[in-house]
Design an enzyme around this catalytic site. Structure first.
Site, PDB file in Angstrom:
ATOM      1  N   ASN A 114      38.243  43.975  48.006  1.00  0.00           N
ATOM      2  CA  ASN A 114      38.774  42.954  47.102  1.00  0.00           C
ATOM      3  C   ASN A 114      37.825  41.795  46.846  1.00  0.00           C
ATOM      4  OD1 ASN A 114      41.607  43.540  46.255  1.00  0.00           O
ATOM      5  ND2 ASN A 114      41.867  43.825  48.457  1.00  0.00           N
ATOM      6  N   LYS A 115      37.276  41.234  47.917  1.00  0.00           N
ATOM      7  CA  LYS A 115      36.432  40.037  47.773  1.00  0.00           C
ATOM      8  C   LYS A 115      35.154  40.357  47.004  1.00  0.00           C
ATOM      9  CE  LYS A 115      32.865  37.408  49.493  1.00  0.00           C
ATOM     10  NZ  LYS A 115      31.517  37.736  49.977  1.00  0.00           N
ATOM     11  N   VAL A 116      34.502  41.465  47.349  1.00  0.00           N
ATOM     12  CA  VAL A 116      33.265  41.851  46.668  1.00  0.00           C
ATOM     13  C   VAL A 116      33.544  42.136  45.194  1.00  0.00           C
ATOM     14  CG1 VAL A 116      31.501  43.670  46.503  1.00  0.00           C
ATOM     15  CG2 VAL A 116      32.062  42.666  48.732  1.00  0.00           C
TER      16      VAL A 116
ATOM     17  N   ASP B  57      35.907  40.880  43.344  1.00  0.00           N
ATOM     18  CA  ASP B  57      36.175  39.616  42.644  1.00  0.00           C
ATOM     19  C   ASP B  57      34.897  38.820  42.397  1.00  0.00           C
ATOM     20  OD1 ASP B  57      38.893  39.489  41.918  1.00  0.00           O
ATOM     21  OD2 ASP B  57      39.488  39.148  43.991  1.00  0.00           O
ATOM     22  N   CYS B  58      33.945  38.874  43.328  1.00  0.00           N
ATOM     23  CA  CYS B  58      32.654  38.194  43.109  1.00  0.00           C
ATOM     24  C   CYS B  58      31.915  38.808  41.931  1.00  0.00           C
ATOM     25  CB  CYS B  58      31.784  38.280  44.366  1.00  0.00           C
ATOM     26  SG  CYS B  58      32.311  37.203  45.712  1.00  0.00           S
TER      27      CYS B  58
END
Length: 275
Positions: free
Chosen positions: A193-195, A197-198
């Site tokens: 998720n975080k990657v 979104d980046c």
């Protein structure tokens, strides 16, 4: 509103930048930039608006200024900008970034460029461009391992193959909606998720993207203890999505700008190193 290069480049968005005297130099895909407070030049004509000069910042800052915390952050870092990066470089950079420090990410990416990227000279300085997807897809595990990637070797290899084989089409991801683009990226081995979104925020124009890493979670605990909590110590996929939805509902369609101000503020308060 004038851009502050130090604030912008030292904000966790980019890694292949270095400062020589008063000038910042950065590699962005097959391009190289030189940037000072007075002038921005590039090896190739900057058609992507890397520094997002076309963004209506007055409107965006008014839109995200929902409370004193963000208003103070915008005031303190008024020269901070989001960047519009080369999608493939951004994609690989944030896969490399998982569970790593800015210094280690930077080191690995420089090794990748030196090993697989084309050499060029810009303003009298030598650079290695970021490798093309096909070149990185052909790299052996041993070659990738020599770049200091550790357990991320298969992630980088498979991610490059996905682009080389057109399973990941950045033009399509730019045009499609946030949810479809994110679901597509999450299918890539090594992207969570975080990657995702980046990548969406920093290279694919998804300004509602709000990457949640440990620093952002800390900032939410510090500045919004009542408003944004997720319960427990682990941020599962389900909790991530629920918190992300809540943040976008609160900050609005430019939530990604809010995230960048919070990230910059919490790391500076904790005196964390940048580039």
């Amino acid at each position: 509103m004038e851009i502050n290069l130090d604030q912008t480049i030292n904000s966790g968005q980019v890694f292949l930048w270095k400062k020589l005297g008063d000038i910042w130099y950065g590699v962005d895909g097959q391009n190289v930039f030189s940037a000072s407070q007075d002038k921005i030049s590039s090896l190739k004509k900057d058609e992507l608006d890397f520094f997002r000069k076309s963004d209506d910042l007055g409107k965006i800052f008014r839109n995200i200024s929902k409370d004193k915390t963000i208003k103070n952050a915008v005031k303190k870092f008024s020269g901070l900008r989001l960047l519009r990066q080369d999608p493939f470089q951004c994609y690989i950079s944030f896969i490399v970034s998982s569970n790593s420090s800015i210094q280690n990410i930077r080191s690995s990416l420089y090794h990748i460029c030196e090993k697989f990227g084309k050499k060029t000279t810009f303003q009298g300085t030598k650079f290695h461009l970021f490798p093309e997807p096909e070149r990185l897809a052909r790299a052996s595990n041993a070659e990738l391992s020599s770049c200091g990637l550790g357990y991320r070797v298969p992630f980088v290899k498979k991610a490059a193959i996905s682009v080389a084989e057109n399973k990941i089409d950045f033009d399509f991801l730019k045009k499609t909606d946030y949810t479809t683009a994110k679901e597509t990226l999450l299918e890539v081995f090594g992207i969570g998720n975080k990657v995702a979104d980046c990548i969406l925020l920093f290279s694919l124009d998804k300004l509602e993207s709000f990457p949640l890493d440990r620093w952002i979670l800390r900032s939410l605990q510090n500045y919004y203890p009542e408003k944004f909590s997720f319960g427990g110590k682990t941020l599962t996929d389900k909790k991530y999505q629920a918190l992300h939805d809540k943040l976008v509902e609160y900050f609005g369609k430019y939530a990604g700008y809010s995230q960048q101000f919070l990230f910059k503020m919490i790391r500076d308060e904790n005196q964390k190193k940048w580039l």
